[in-house]
Design a protein around this motif. Sequence first.
Motif, PDB file in Angstrom:
ATOM      1  N   GLN A   1      17.530   3.882   6.589  1.00  0.00           N
ATOM      2  CA  GLN A   1      17.192   3.479   7.881  1.00  0.00           C
ATOM      3  C   GLN A   1      16.402   1.886   7.451  1.00  0.00           C
ATOM      4  N   GLY A   2      15.879   1.829   6.196  1.00  0.00           N
ATOM      5  CA  GLY A   2      15.325   0.451   6.043  1.00  0.00           C
ATOM      6  C   GLY A   2      14.653   0.389   4.785  1.00  0.00           C
ATOM      7  N   VAL A   3      14.053  -0.482   4.422  1.00  0.00           N
ATOM      8  CA  VAL A   3      13.316  -0.805   3.226  1.00  0.00           C
ATOM      9  C   VAL A   3      12.020  -1.362   3.484  1.00  0.00           C
ATOM     10  N   ILE A   4      10.929  -1.076   2.592  1.00  0.00           N
ATOM     11  CA  ILE A   4       9.521  -1.726   2.730  1.00  0.00           C
ATOM     12  C   ILE A   4       9.172  -2.194   1.345  1.00  0.00           C
ATOM     13  N   GLU A   5       8.663  -3.399   1.576  1.00  0.00           N
ATOM     14  CA  GLU A   5       8.344  -3.976   0.140  1.00  0.00           C
ATOM     15  C   GLU A   5       6.912  -4.208   0.278  1.00  0.00           C
ATOM     16  N   PHE A   6       6.295  -4.228  -0.956  1.00  0.00           N
ATOM     17  CA  PHE A   6       4.982  -4.504  -1.053  1.00  0.00           C
ATOM     18  C   PHE A   6       4.804  -5.258  -2.537  1.00  0.00           C
ATOM     19  N   ALA A   7       3.755  -6.143  -2.307  1.00  0.00           N
ATOM     20  CA  ALA A   7       3.537  -6.788  -3.451  1.00  0.00           C
ATOM     21  C   ALA A   7       2.102  -7.263  -3.546  1.00  0.00           C
ATOM     22  N   ASP A   8       1.637  -7.474  -4.901  1.00  0.00           N
ATOM     23  CA  ASP A   8       0.118  -7.609  -5.113  1.00  0.00           C
ATOM     24  C   ASP A   8       0.001  -8.407  -6.341  1.00  0.00           C
ATOM     25  N   ILE A   9      -1.279  -9.179  -6.306  1.00  0.00           N
ATOM     26  CA  ILE A   9      -1.400 -10.037  -7.345  1.00  0.00           C
ATOM     27  C   ILE A   9      -1.965  -9.456  -8.445  1.00  0.00           C
ATOM     28  N   LYS A  10      -2.633  -8.283  -8.285  1.00  0.00           N
ATOM     29  CA  LYS A  10      -3.177  -7.180  -9.244  1.00  0.00           C
ATOM     30  C   LYS A  10      -2.183  -6.544 -10.164  1.00  0.00           C
ATOM     31  N   GLU A  11      -2.257  -6.534 -11.356  1.00  0.00           N
ATOM     32  CA  GLU A  11      -1.234  -6.191 -12.241  1.00  0.00           C
ATOM     33  C   GLU A  11      -0.705  -4.617 -12.260  1.00  0.00           C
ATOM     34  N   GLU A  12      -1.316  -4.062 -11.285  1.00  0.00           N
ATOM     35  CA  GLU A  12      -0.896  -2.558 -11.180  1.00  0.00           C
ATOM     36  C   GLU A  12      -1.083  -2.036  -9.735  1.00  0.00           C
TER      37      GLU A  12
ATOM     38  N   ALA B   1      -1.259   5.364  -4.561  1.00  0.00           N
ATOM     39  CA  ALA B   1      -0.578   4.432  -3.555  1.00  0.00           C
ATOM     40  C   ALA B   1       0.855   4.539  -3.587  1.00  0.00           C
ATOM     41  N   ILE B   2       1.439   4.486  -4.707  1.00  0.00           N
ATOM     42  CA  ILE B   2       2.724   4.709  -4.762  1.00  0.00           C
ATOM     43  C   ILE B   2       3.197   6.190  -4.298  1.00  0.00           C
ATOM     44  N   GLU B   3       2.632   7.071  -4.852  1.00  0.00           N
ATOM     45  CA  GLU B   3       2.939   8.420  -4.117  1.00  0.00           C
ATOM     46  C   GLU B   3       2.865   8.512  -2.637  1.00  0.00           C
ATOM     47  N   PHE B   4       1.744   8.053  -2.097  1.00  0.00           N
ATOM     48  CA  PHE B   4       1.464   7.926  -0.745  1.00  0.00           C
ATOM     49  C   PHE B   4       2.558   7.352   0.031  1.00  0.00           C
ATOM     50  N   LEU B   5       2.954   5.998  -0.466  1.00  0.00           N
ATOM     51  CA  LEU B   5       3.972   5.219   0.142  1.00  0.00           C
ATOM     52  C   LEU B   5       5.533   5.861   0.061  1.00  0.00           C
ATOM     53  N   ARG B   6       5.610   6.729  -1.163  1.00  0.00           N
ATOM     54  CA  ARG B   6       6.964   7.457  -1.073  1.00  0.00           C
ATOM     55  C   ARG B   6       6.816   8.686  -0.185  1.00  0.00           C
ATOM     56  N   GLU B   7       5.675   9.352  -0.017  1.00  0.00           N
ATOM     57  CA  GLU B   7       5.889  10.502   0.761  1.00  0.00           C
ATOM     58  C   GLU B   7       5.823   9.895   2.213  1.00  0.00           C
ATOM     59  N   LEU B   8       5.328   8.736   2.609  1.00  0.00           N
ATOM     60  CA  LEU B   8       5.299   8.397   3.937  1.00  0.00           C
ATOM     61  C   LEU B   8       6.592   7.565   4.274  1.00  0.00           C
ATOM     62  N   SER B   9       7.334   7.180   3.209  1.00  0.00           N
ATOM     63  CA  SER B   9       8.548   6.466   3.578  1.00  0.00           C
ATOM     64  C   SER B   9       9.434   7.478   4.486  1.00  0.00           C
ATOM     65  N   GLU B  10       9.533   8.812   4.036  1.00  0.00           N
ATOM     66  CA  GLU B  10      10.459   9.656   5.137  1.00  0.00           C
ATOM     67  C   GLU B  10       9.977   9.722   6.530  1.00  0.00           C
ATOM     68  N   ILE B  11       8.668   9.725   6.611  1.00  0.00           N
ATOM     69  CA  ILE B  11       8.167   9.828   7.783  1.00  0.00           C
ATOM     70  C   ILE B  11       8.503   8.475   8.765  1.00  0.00           C
ATOM     71  N   ILE B  12       8.256   7.467   8.089  1.00  0.00           N
ATOM     72  CA  ILE B  12       8.745   6.044   8.766  1.00  0.00           C
ATOM     73  C   ILE B  12      10.027   6.243   9.107  1.00  0.00           C
ATOM     74  N   ALA B  13      11.009   6.734   8.078  1.00  0.00           N
ATOM     75  CA  ALA B  13      12.537   6.586   8.172  1.00  0.00           C
ATOM     76  C   ALA B  13      12.547   7.326   9.404  1.00  0.00           C
ATOM     77  N   ARG B  14      12.203   8.616   9.606  1.00  0.00           N
ATOM     78  CA  ARG B  14      12.595   9.502  10.671  1.00  0.00           C
ATOM     79  C   ARG B  14      12.145   8.754  11.849  1.00  0.00           C
ATOM     80  N   THR B  15      11.062   8.059  11.941  1.00  0.00           N
ATOM     81  CA  THR B  15      10.407   7.550  13.290  1.00  0.00           C
ATOM     82  C   THR B  15      11.439   6.270  13.551  1.00  0.00           C
ATOM     83  N   ILE B  16      11.742   5.415  12.543  1.00  0.00           N
ATOM     84  CA  ILE B  16      12.617   4.389  12.803  1.00  0.00           C
ATOM     85  C   ILE B  16      14.019   5.047  13.265  1.00  0.00           C
TER      86      ILE B  16
END
Length: 866
Positions: free
Chosen positions: A268-279, A284-299
Amino acid sequence: MNQENNSITITKNDIITGVAASLVLMLAAWIIGISASNLSFGFSAIAKIHSNNPVFWFIDAIPVIVGTVIYIYYRKREKEVEMFEEIIHERDLDIDRNATFAKKIGEGQYDANFEVKDENDVLGKSLLRMRDNLLESHKKEKERNWISEGKDIIADTLRIHNKVDDLAYDVIVKLINYVNIIQGALYIYNEEENKLVNVATYAYNRKRYINQEFQIGEGLIGECAYEMDYIYRTEIPEDYATITSGILGDKRPASLLIVPLITDEKLQGVIEFADIKEEIPQLAIEFLRELSEIIARTIYNLKMNQKTERLLQESQQMTQELKENEEELRQNAEEMRATQDELEKSNKELEAQVKKVENAQNRMQALLENASEVISIYDKSLNLKYQSPNVEKILGYTQEEMREGQDMNRLTAKGEAAVKEMFENLKQNPSQSQTIQYTYVKKDGKKIYLETTGRNLTDDPAINGIILNSRDITERKRAEKEERMKSKMQSLSENSPDLILRLNTQGQFFYANPVSQDYLGLHPRELINTRIEELEMEDTMAGFFQDSIQKIKQQNNHLAKEITIPTANLGERIMSFKSIPEYNENELETVLFVGHDITEAKRIEMEIQEKNKKITESINYAQRIQSSILPDNNIIREHLPKSFIFYEPRDVVSGDFPWFVKNEDIIFIAAVDCTGHGVPGALLSFIGYFQLNNIVDHDKNYTAAQVLDKLHYGVRSTLKQERFDAEARDGMDIALCRIDKKNNELQYAGAHRPLYLLRDGELTQYKGNRKAIGGIPHRKKAEKDFVNHVIDIQKGDKIFFFTDGLPDQIGGPDKRKYTPKKIRESILANKELSMQEFSSFFSEEYKRWKQDNKQIDDVLMIGIEF
């Protein structure tokens, strides 16, 4: 202590009891010993038994031993109790310390200090492990709570929006703030164009407007969509700026996370995150992955809703248009219905009129089509303006072909004149009809007879022209002609010298011409209406008639047969009968016998056969004589081993002959072609043969040309062609070679015949003189001598000379002559062949060329290789 004191008491009692029991045992032993010794109880008895039995001394020591042992045991037990009491005290202290630590754990003080005393402190180690587990569970619960809280925040955001663009921006802002990342972007997948389109970008607390699109597989965004899996990178390549990542542009991030939005295995789409921190934290990665399906379903749901809404709007618009169209159609239908009513009314009126016209036309058409005549109508200028349809059936031409005006070309000259005269008469005398008969050529080329009646109806408004009624009278003409032929045949039969009889299939005579009386001995009147078996007819004749009738009934075909019959007045005659079937409407009615007397012809034929037999015998004898003078091939090959003679006489005897003479070291060889063939040619060949023999026998040194000169005059002298009244122009053509093998010299002279020399692959032609041997000399023109060609023989030279039978032979695909040119071409094309192979080649070539054509002359070819 009481228990301890009770134990000690019981121990002392036990010592006393043990000592007392030992004393009783001792006294019992003394009593038994005294009684057994029959002594009186007293100290003396006691002493007596001790002196008699030392065992009593041991028995006396038992109370002391027992008391000592019990005392020692008592002291040991007392020391053990003291040691147990000390251990129990230490255990009480450990229990108190563990209880205090357990209380702190229970109060949530997971960082409280606690040390395990030793390896035996099982409770302490258990409490420490329990604290660690509780601490880990607390941490996980905290993380889950953080994720759940984030999901709730995002879920609230997803719930309040019904447009993809607004939802995308709000979601990306909430996510960036929640996971504490500096920037992010959201791309929506366009299925129709198979690309990802940027719809929301947020960086450094500001909304960014970046119009970016990525094809599937293009850049990291496209790669994430293609792989349908998240991409997390902390080692960003130096040239990352050249790899368009979306929001960062040329600024290279320290960590990058790209998560695909997938639901039901569809992108359905792609979310891109970038940060100047080295990690980026793993939570947060796990949270965003779990949330991606919910966002995809909503979209997906929003896209479906938007699509459904768009379709609904389109459907509503289409429905509205359909309603408008329906209303317009309804109005049109009403107008069409009114128009249709008018048309139906008009059609009914037209149909009634058309029906009347059709009926009239059908009646007219029926009359024309069923008419047995051809009806033609011409205008005053004699142009055909109407032609009835049955013209194609009767004359073979269509109506259109007849209107082309080629009628006159289909008439004979007589017919054309008659038709023109009829037209002229009709124009001059309109009230009189005209009838003529003439020949007409049908389309299939057959000629028929037409009878045409013409009437001038130019004043009739219905016709307004000259009408012709033509009918086919061919059959009538044929019947009239047949009747005339029958009458003529009757007359011919009556005067014919042949025997003519007509019988029906039952053998009954219906006709017999007058000569039947000479052959059958019966007058025609006696034969008519009489059956064969009723007559006294000779058996051979009767059997022939009956057998012929039966065969014709079976085969339906003519028969021809020769029979010998005894006749009444002419003796035995040979008759050639033709039996001809006669039909009436395809049914065999009668058989006509025509017997021709061939007795005299047979006699002449027998005489001719006898004469031919004698002539053939004479010719065969002549052939044996001619063969005897022809050179023997074996003798020729003794002197010319590489040579061949291809000799194919047309008849039994030949006008062509090979000639060979060896005179010492000189060889004469020739191909002679005498005028004519067969017997005349053979007779002339004898003249040539003997003349040649006489010439070379007279002088072997004659050149080849001199030999021909002398042969020429010798033949003329023999045939007396030099006389003034000479008529015989017979002679011969010849190709003569004089071979001097000793000097390797070849002389050649020819009369109308050439010689071909094949040397080193090239063919040279030596032409002969253009005059024949013999013939009547020109009275006013001197003849030239024959030319003598001299050739130095080289090894490998091949020569060919021949009569005109081979080049003049008709054959091939176009029935043409073989020609000298083809002989030269054949020699050159097969120049590597040996002479024997050349012999086989020309023999096969001659058969192939001639095929089934008649041999027109004698054939002779000679070939020699040196």
